[in-house]
Each structure stands twice: as C-alpha cells, then as structure tokens.
Write a protein that holds these residues in place. Sequence first.
Motif, PDB file in Angstrom:
ATOM      1  N   ASP A  33     -11.543   3.867  -1.741  1.00 29.04           N
ATOM      2  CA  ASP A  33     -10.878   5.158  -1.955  1.00 29.04           C
ATOM      3  C   ASP A  33      -9.801   5.414  -0.908  1.00 29.04           C
ATOM      4  O   ASP A  33      -9.545   6.554  -0.518  1.00 29.04           O
ATOM      5  CB  ASP A  33     -11.906   6.288  -1.940  1.00 29.04           C
ATOM      6  N   TRP A  34      -9.144   4.346  -0.464  1.00 31.63           N
ATOM      7  CA  TRP A  34      -8.199   4.460   0.646  1.00 31.63           C
ATOM      8  C   TRP A  34      -7.029   5.397   0.362  1.00 31.63           C
ATOM      9  O   TRP A  34      -6.495   6.022   1.274  1.00 31.63           O
ATOM     10  CB  TRP A  34      -7.675   3.076   1.033  1.00 31.63           C
ATOM     11  N   LYS A  35      -6.648   5.537  -0.899  1.00 34.33           N
ATOM     12  CA  LYS A  35      -5.518   6.415  -1.216  1.00 34.33           C
ATOM     13  C   LYS A  35      -5.842   7.882  -0.953  1.00 34.33           C
ATOM     14  O   LYS A  35      -4.958   8.678  -0.651  1.00 34.33           O
ATOM     15  CB  LYS A  35      -5.110   6.246  -2.679  1.00 34.33           C
ATOM     16  N   GLU A  36      -7.120   8.249  -1.082  1.00 29.87           N
ATOM     17  CA  GLU A  36      -7.515   9.653  -0.936  1.00 29.87           C
ATOM     18  C   GLU A  36      -7.995  10.012   0.465  1.00 29.87           C
ATOM     19  O   GLU A  36      -8.165  11.189   0.779  1.00 29.87           O
ATOM     20  CB  GLU A  36      -8.632   9.989  -1.935  1.00 29.87           C
ATOM     21  N   SER A  94      -3.617  -8.981  -5.323  1.00 34.30           N
ATOM     22  CA  SER A  94      -4.440  -9.506  -4.225  1.00 34.30           C
ATOM     23  C   SER A  94      -4.235  -8.709  -2.941  1.00 34.30           C
ATOM     24  O   SER A  94      -5.184  -8.483  -2.178  1.00 34.30           O
ATOM     25  CB  SER A  94      -4.121 -10.984  -3.989  1.00 34.30           C
ATOM     26  N   GLN A  95      -2.999  -8.245  -2.704  1.00 29.81           N
ATOM     27  CA  GLN A  95      -2.736  -7.444  -1.512  1.00 29.81           C
ATOM     28  C   GLN A  95      -3.473  -6.104  -1.580  1.00 29.81           C
ATOM     29  O   GLN A  95      -4.028  -5.630  -0.585  1.00 29.81           O
ATOM     30  CB  GLN A  95      -1.234  -7.202  -1.361  1.00 29.81           C
ATOM     31  N   LEU A  96      -3.489  -5.499  -2.756  1.00 27.89           N
ATOM     32  CA  LEU A  96      -4.202  -4.230  -2.922  1.00 27.89           C
ATOM     33  C   LEU A  96      -5.709  -4.424  -2.748  1.00 27.89           C
ATOM     34  O   LEU A  96      -6.402  -3.535  -2.229  1.00 27.89           O
ATOM     35  CB  LEU A  96      -3.895  -3.632  -4.296  1.00 27.89           C
ATOM     36  N   GLU A  97      -6.208  -5.560  -3.182  1.00 28.06           N
ATOM     37  CA  GLU A  97      -7.632  -5.849  -2.984  1.00 28.06           C
ATOM     38  C   GLU A  97      -7.954  -5.973  -1.500  1.00 28.06           C
ATOM     39  O   GLU A  97      -9.001  -5.499  -1.031  1.00 28.06           O
ATOM     40  CB  GLU A  97      -8.004  -7.136  -3.724  1.00 28.06           C
ATOM     41  N   ARG A  98      -7.046  -6.596  -0.740  1.00 24.76           N
ATOM     42  CA  ARG A  98      -7.256  -6.722   0.705  1.00 24.76           C
ATOM     43  C   ARG A  98      -7.197  -5.358   1.388  1.00 24.76           C
ATOM     44  O   ARG A  98      -7.960  -5.085   2.320  1.00 24.76           O
ATOM     45  CB  ARG A  98      -6.197  -7.651   1.302  1.00 24.76           C
ATOM     46  N   VAL A  99      -6.278  -4.522   0.922  1.00 24.41           N
ATOM     47  CA  VAL A  99      -6.183  -3.166   1.475  1.00 24.41           C
ATOM     48  C   VAL A  99      -7.492  -2.418   1.246  1.00 24.41           C
ATOM     49  O   VAL A  99      -8.017  -1.747   2.144  1.00 24.41           O
ATOM     50  CB  VAL A  99      -5.007  -2.400   0.831  1.00 24.41           C
ATOM     51  N   ALA A 142       0.823  -1.210   0.000  1.00 27.72           N
ATOM     52  CA  ALA A 142       0.000   0.000   0.000  1.00 27.72           C
ATOM     53  C   ALA A 142       0.858   1.261   0.000  1.00 27.72           C
ATOM     54  O   ALA A 142       0.559   2.235  -0.706  1.00 27.72           O
ATOM     55  CB  ALA A 142      -0.930  -0.002   1.213  1.00 27.72           C
ATOM     56  N   LEU A 143       1.926   1.271   0.785  1.00 30.21           N
ATOM     57  CA  LEU A 143       2.805   2.441   0.848  1.00 30.21           C
ATOM     58  C   LEU A 143       3.414   2.748  -0.518  1.00 30.21           C
ATOM     59  O   LEU A 143       3.478   3.911  -0.942  1.00 30.21           O
ATOM     60  CB  LEU A 143       3.909   2.215   1.879  1.00 30.21           C
ATOM     61  N   LEU A 144       3.856   1.709  -1.214  1.00 31.37           N
ATOM     62  CA  LEU A 144       4.461   1.923  -2.529  1.00 31.37           C
ATOM     63  C   LEU A 144       3.409   2.321  -3.556  1.00 31.37           C
ATOM     64  O   LEU A 144       3.668   3.144  -4.442  1.00 31.37           O
ATOM     65  CB  LEU A 144       5.197   0.660  -2.975  1.00 31.37           C
ATOM     66  N   ALA A 145       2.213   1.752  -3.439  1.00 29.09           N
ATOM     67  CA  ALA A 145       1.130   2.122  -4.358  1.00 29.09           C
ATOM     68  C   ALA A 145       0.736   3.586  -4.159  1.00 29.09           C
ATOM     69  O   ALA A 145       0.439   4.298  -5.122  1.00 29.09           O
ATOM     70  CB  ALA A 145      -0.073   1.212  -4.145  1.00 29.09           C
ATOM     71  N   ARG A 146       0.729   4.047  -2.904  1.00 34.23           N
ATOM     72  CA  ARG A 146       0.400   5.449  -2.620  1.00 34.23           C
ATOM     73  C   ARG A 146       1.406   6.402  -3.256  1.00 34.23           C
ATOM     74  O   ARG A 146       1.072   7.541  -3.582  1.00 34.23           O
ATOM     75  CB  ARG A 146       0.374   5.699  -1.106  1.00 34.23           C
ATOM     76  N   GLU A 147       2.636   5.927  -3.435  1.00 35.89           N
ATOM     77  CA  GLU A 147       3.680   6.766  -4.020  1.00 35.89           C
ATOM     78  C   GLU A 147       3.688   6.711  -5.541  1.00 35.89           C
ATOM     79  O   GLU A 147       4.553   7.307  -6.182  1.00 35.89           O
ATOM     80  CB  GLU A 147       5.049   6.337  -3.482  1.00 35.89           C
ATOM     81  N   GLY A 148       2.739   5.971  -6.110  1.00 37.73           N
ATOM     82  CA  GLY A 148       2.608   5.970  -7.562  1.00 37.73           C
ATOM     83  C   GLY A 148       3.304   4.841  -8.290  1.00 37.73           C
ATOM     84  O   GLY A 148       3.321   4.821  -9.525  1.00 37.73           O
TER      85      GLY A 148
END
Length: 268
Positions: free
Chosen positions: A60-63, A48-53, A23-29
């Motif tokens: 809309d967890w990133k925002e 699958s990890q992003l789906e669990r997040v 999630a941390l790396l996905a938030r950074e783009g």
Amino acid sequence: MDASCRKIVDARLELAQLELRVALLAREGLKRWEIAAALGIQIGTVKSQLERVADKLGPDWKEKKNIVWPELDEEVLSALKTLREGDNLVAIEEEDSVPEEAAILHLKGVANKTGSNYLHQARALQWRLLLLGDGRALHVGAAARFWIKPALSFLSENKYIRFLNSDVGDEPYRPWWLPYTTGGRARGTRAAFYKIIDASAGEYVCNYLQFWLEDELEDYVTRLYSRMKQRWQALSRIARSAGRTVPVPPPSLAELLQEARQVFGLGE
C-alpha cells in the motif's frame, strides 16, 4: 500505533534510481505503458520495478503517509497536467442484447448456414446492410468502426441503430499508435453488428455514413492527431527530464489521413 509515531521513510534512500522514477510517475496516475514510453523502457520492466517498490515500501505504498517523496520538477508537472486533460473524442456505448437474426445467432454459437453466409459477405466490406429475417442489421468492419466512431455514436444516440454484438470472427483493428489515442487501453476495435431500429431507416443510415466520410472524417482525424501529439509531447518532456530517450512519435497528420482514407477506398 499513532500515525505521528510511525517511522518516516525517505523514498530516495529506500529505492534505486529507476525504481524511484517509476514510482513517482505511478503515484501521479500514469499507466504502465505511459511510464514505459516516458522512460524508454519495456512495460515488463515497469511491472518488475513496481513489484520491487512494493517489496521495499509495502503493497500500500501509494497511500502511506509516512513516506517522503521528492518534488517533481516543473517540466514533469506540466507534462502530467497535459496527460490528465480529458479526451473529448466520442466513444460508443455498447449494449448487450440477444439478437434473433441468423447471423447473430451464428456468432453466439448457434451454427447455421444462413448466418455463416451473411457473415462471410459482410466481412468483405467496411460496412454493409444485411437483410436478416424481417429486419435489418448493419455490419461495420473493425478499421471502419474505429474511424467512424462519432458517426456511429450519432446514429446510436438518435435511435437509428442499436449495438447488437461484436464480430469475434474478425481480427481487431489495433495499429501500433493506438495507445496514444486511448490513454492506455490498446485492446483494439472489433468489427460489430448494429440493429437498424426502423427498417425504413436503412437508407438514411447508409447516406449519413457516406455524408460523414465526405464532410467530417478529415476534421475527426485532425482532432485525433492533435490529441495523440499532445500526449506524445507530454511523455517526451517526462523522458527528457529523466535523461531518457523520447518515445517514438505518432504518425503525422498526413499519414493518419491516408490510413483512414485507405480503409474506405477514398482517393487522396
């Protein structure tokens, strides 16, 4: 409800360790393949990890402003800065057009013997000028098109050639290290047809491509390698910070040069 009254959520308490890292790396783009390379996991695992997040924190967890995230360490921040740097390699802008030549019509589904014969001959070479009706077309093989992108871009920008159509009958050029050059888009490069804008320019086009191979190819491959190495080093720093195995390194400069030269039948 007012934003100030929303419940504060600590991501470290809600997510498992791998979910948090992804999630941390996905938030950074970072793209999925980059996260997978950095953490030493499969792209499917990243998905699958992003789906669990999303299940735990909401789609809309990133925002969301009420989620507290841990700080990234300096090594990861440095690597992310490297990954965000622009890629200066030239790409080709492809235009849609409706060609009149028999070979292009054949590619579009209007089967004809003349077009079929031209395509068969063209695919035997890395590039070839084809006499099509009262004009000319340039056929560039998939691998050649990848390695001479700057040359084709120059010819397009200066109105010597114009993109006609991808050659869907030819397999795309998709080496395993391609994601290191594209920042994630690994669909590969297809062979293509270009219209020679002026029939008299055909000789110039072929001469320029030959000149570019002799004088510019090595410099382009060197810049390409530099970009690949830079991206790999950044992903490796993230991997080490996470205690993961570093991703497989890209080919060496010598290996890339050899591969490029082999495409065009050039000597060592």
